[in-house]
Write a protein that holds these residues in place. Structure first.
Motif, PDB file in Angstrom:
ATOM      1  N   ASP A   1      12.480 -18.988   2.737  1.00 29.23           N
ATOM      2  CA  ASP A   1      13.076 -20.299   2.978  1.00 29.23           C
ATOM      3  C   ASP A   1      12.257 -21.200   3.888  1.00 29.23           C
ATOM      4  OD1 ASP A   1      13.756 -18.675   5.312  1.00 29.23           O
ATOM      5  OD2 ASP A   1      15.083 -20.318   5.880  1.00 29.23           O
ATOM      6  N   ASP A   2      11.269 -20.651   4.603  1.00 33.72           N
ATOM      7  CA  ASP A   2      10.552 -21.474   5.574  1.00 33.72           C
ATOM      8  C   ASP A   2       9.046 -21.210   5.509  1.00 33.72           C
ATOM      9  OD1 ASP A   2      10.218 -23.367   7.568  1.00 33.72           O
ATOM     10  OD2 ASP A   2      11.708 -22.489   8.897  1.00 33.72           O
ATOM     11  N   VAL A   3       8.289 -22.038   6.194  1.00 29.12           N
ATOM     12  CA  VAL A   3       6.831 -22.020   6.075  1.00 29.12           C
ATOM     13  C   VAL A   3       6.192 -20.669   6.424  1.00 29.12           C
ATOM     14  CG1 VAL A   3       6.519 -24.504   6.309  1.00 29.12           C
ATOM     15  CG2 VAL A   3       6.563 -23.088   8.354  1.00 29.12           C
ATOM     16  N   VAL A   4       6.817 -19.872   7.271  1.00 26.14           N
ATOM     17  CA  VAL A   4       6.248 -18.559   7.608  1.00 26.14           C
ATOM     18  C   VAL A   4       6.271 -17.607   6.414  1.00 26.14           C
ATOM     19  CG1 VAL A   4       6.748 -18.722  10.078  1.00 26.14           C
ATOM     20  CG2 VAL A   4       8.421 -17.671   8.557  1.00 26.14           C
ATOM     21  N   ASP A   5       6.975 -17.957   5.360  1.00 28.87           N
ATOM     22  CA  ASP A   5       7.068 -17.123   4.165  1.00 28.87           C
ATOM     23  C   ASP A   5       6.012 -17.461   3.109  1.00 28.87           C
ATOM     24  OD1 ASP A   5       9.388 -15.917   5.254  1.00 28.87           O
ATOM     25  OD2 ASP A   5      10.622 -17.562   4.476  1.00 28.87           O
ATOM     26  N   ILE A   6       5.369 -18.601   3.239  1.00 22.38           N
ATOM     27  CA  ILE A   6       4.480 -19.108   2.196  1.00 22.38           C
ATOM     28  C   ILE A   6       3.303 -18.183   1.902  1.00 22.38           C
ATOM     29  CG2 ILE A   6       2.889 -20.976   1.588  1.00 22.38           C
ATOM     30  CD1 ILE A   6       4.906 -22.912   2.877  1.00 22.38           C
ATOM     31  N   GLU A   7       2.658 -17.640   2.931  1.00 22.06           N
ATOM     32  CA  GLU A   7       1.492 -16.763   2.706  1.00 22.06           C
ATOM     33  C   GLU A   7       1.836 -15.613   1.765  1.00 22.06           C
ATOM     34  OE1 GLU A   7      -1.770 -16.221   6.133  1.00 22.06           O
ATOM     35  OE2 GLU A   7       0.246 -15.577   6.707  1.00 22.06           O
ATOM     36  N   VAL A   8       2.960 -14.976   2.008  1.00 17.50           N
ATOM     37  CA  VAL A   8       3.371 -13.857   1.167  1.00 17.50           C
ATOM     38  C   VAL A   8       3.799 -14.358  -0.207  1.00 17.50           C
ATOM     39  CG1 VAL A   8       4.977 -11.934   0.896  1.00 17.50           C
ATOM     40  CG2 VAL A   8       4.042 -12.445   3.156  1.00 17.50           C
ATOM     41  N   MET A   9       4.532 -15.445  -0.255  1.00 23.22           N
ATOM     42  CA  MET A   9       4.998 -15.981  -1.537  1.00 23.22           C
ATOM     43  C   MET A   9       3.842 -16.321  -2.467  1.00 23.22           C
ATOM     44  SD  MET A   9       8.275 -18.272  -0.353  1.00 23.22           S
ATOM     45  CE  MET A   9       8.721 -18.744  -2.030  1.00 23.22           C
ATOM     46  N   LYS A  10       2.730 -16.761  -1.908  1.00 19.37           N
ATOM     47  CA  LYS A  10       1.563 -17.096  -2.729  1.00 19.37           C
ATOM     48  C   LYS A  10       0.907 -15.854  -3.339  1.00 19.37           C
ATOM     49  CE  LYS A  10       0.194 -21.502  -0.732  1.00 19.37           C
ATOM     50  NZ  LYS A  10      -0.840 -22.234   0.023  1.00 19.37           N
ATOM     51  N   LYS A  11       1.156 -14.690  -2.776  1.00 20.20           N
ATOM     52  CA  LYS A  11       0.546 -13.444  -3.265  1.00 20.20           C
ATOM     53  C   LYS A  11       1.384 -12.736  -4.321  1.00 20.20           C
ATOM     54  CE  LYS A  11      -2.102 -10.954  -1.251  1.00 20.20           C
ATOM     55  NZ  LYS A  11      -3.427 -10.573  -0.905  1.00 20.20           N
TER      56      LYS A  11
ATOM     57  N   GLU B   1       0.828  -1.208   0.000  1.00 19.59           N
ATOM     58  CA  GLU B   1       0.000   0.000   0.000  1.00 19.59           C
ATOM     59  C   GLU B   1       0.867   1.265   0.000  1.00 19.59           C
ATOM     60  OE1 GLU B   1      -3.116   2.199   2.999  1.00 19.59           O
ATOM     61  OE2 GLU B   1      -3.201   0.013   2.861  1.00 19.59           O
ATOM     62  N   LYS B   2       1.927   1.270   0.796  1.00 22.76           N
ATOM     63  CA  LYS B   2       2.811   2.431   0.883  1.00 22.76           C
ATOM     64  C   LYS B   2       3.374   2.813  -0.482  1.00 22.76           C
ATOM     65  CE  LYS B   2       7.043   4.097   3.070  1.00 22.76           C
ATOM     66  NZ  LYS B   2       8.072   3.810   4.071  1.00 22.76           N
ATOM     67  N   TYR B   3       3.734   1.813  -1.288  1.00 18.48           N
ATOM     68  CA  TYR B   3       4.330   2.067  -2.598  1.00 18.48           C
ATOM     69  C   TYR B   3       3.316   1.998  -3.744  1.00 18.48           C
ATOM     70  CZ  TYR B   3       8.860   2.030  -0.338  1.00 18.48           C
ATOM     71  OH  TYR B   3       9.933   2.330   0.464  1.00 18.48           O
ATOM     72  N   SER B   4       2.049   1.806  -3.412  1.00 16.87           N
ATOM     73  CA  SER B   4       0.972   1.719  -4.412  1.00 16.87           C
ATOM     74  C   SER B   4       1.305   0.693  -5.498  1.00 16.87           C
ATOM     75  CB  SER B   4       0.703   3.088  -5.044  1.00 16.87           C
ATOM     76  OG  SER B   4       0.322   4.019  -4.058  1.00 16.87           O
ATOM     77  N   LEU B   5       1.654  -0.499  -5.072  1.00 16.23           N
ATOM     78  CA  LEU B   5       2.030  -1.549  -6.011  1.00 16.23           C
ATOM     79  C   LEU B   5       0.977  -2.636  -6.088  1.00 16.23           C
ATOM     80  CD1 LEU B   5       5.792  -1.947  -5.036  1.00 16.23           C
ATOM     81  CD2 LEU B   5       4.867  -0.803  -7.057  1.00 16.23           C
ATOM     82  N   LYS B   6       1.037  -3.387  -7.169  1.00 14.32           N
ATOM     83  CA  LYS B   6       0.195  -4.567  -7.355  1.00 14.32           C
ATOM     84  C   LYS B   6       1.027  -5.783  -6.967  1.00 14.32           C
ATOM     85  CE  LYS B   6      -2.015  -2.388 -11.267  1.00 14.32           C
ATOM     86  NZ  LYS B   6      -2.023  -2.314 -12.719  1.00 14.32           N
ATOM     87  N   ASP B   7       0.353  -6.865  -6.606  1.00 15.97           N
ATOM     88  CA  ASP B   7       1.060  -8.095  -6.215  1.00 15.97           C
ATOM     89  C   ASP B   7       2.072  -8.524  -7.269  1.00 15.97           C
ATOM     90  OD1 ASP B   7      -0.314  -8.438  -3.758  1.00 15.97           O
ATOM     91  OD2 ASP B   7      -1.957  -9.468  -4.760  1.00 15.97           O
ATOM     92  N   GLU B   8       1.713  -8.415  -8.539  1.00 16.02           N
ATOM     93  CA  GLU B   8       2.606  -8.891  -9.607  1.00 16.02           C
ATOM     94  C   GLU B   8       3.857  -8.029  -9.785  1.00 16.02           C
ATOM     95  OE1 GLU B   8      -0.878  -6.748 -11.723  1.00 16.02           O
ATOM     96  OE2 GLU B   8      -0.693  -8.230 -10.119  1.00 16.02           O
TER      97      GLU B   8
END
Length: 163
Positions: free
Chosen positions: A109-119, A95-102
């Motif tokens: 490297d670990d499971v805590v990163d998956i949610e963001v990686m999927k977006k 939101e701060k940079y007004s960007l789209k996911d793409e």
């Protein structure tokens, strides 16, 4: 979508720290202080990305003064440590940079990163990432985290953006 097309849209790259910019090991002194080791190759990779105009951010569950010092030395624009709410922080940065996911990449490297990686449009796993993270990635580095994996990604981005 082809890897080249994903990279050409990239404006922001977010990284995890432990296991990506470091080898993921925690070294303790006899006084209980944590020591982290950073690879100089990754520092040069950060500078290369900045020269290309890519904004850099880190999101890490761990908080450490040496970590923040190194990132500030390198001129990393967005530093978020001490929180495992990575998706929440990701949305704030987006939101701060007004960007789209793409237009955003993430190296994890670990499971805590998956949610963001999927977006994101360009999810990357380091070679020694856990299998669940590797399955989400569109690119897996040849190098392990902390051993120049970020530099490898920076060179890939440079090559594909200038192709």
């Amino acid at each position: 979508m082809a890897l080249r097309d994903r990279v050409k849209k990239l404006k922001l790259l977010i990284m995890d720290i432990d296991g990506v910019l470091t080898d993921g090991k925690l070294y303790y002194t006899e006084h209980g202080e944590t020591i982290k080791v950073f690879n100089v190759l990754d520092g040069i990779g950060i500078k290369l990305l900045q020269k290309m105009g890519i904004t850099l951010a880190v999101i890490s569950g761990r908080d450490s003064a040496p970590l923040i010092t190194r990132l500030k030395e390198l001129g990393v624009e967005e530093i978020y440590t001490g929180s495992y709410k990575k998706l929440e922080i990701y949305e704030k940065i987006k939101e701060k940079y007004s960007l789209k996911d793409e237009e955003i990449g993430f190296i994890g490297d670990d499971v805590v990163d998956i949610e963001v990686m999927k977006k994101v449009g360009f999810p990357v796993a380091v070679r020694n990432a856990v299998e669940e993270v590797r399955k989400v990635a569109v690119y897996i580095t040849q190098r392990n985290g902390g051993e120049g994996a970020l530099r490898e990604v920076a060179e890939l981005i440079h090559f594909l953006k200038n192709d």
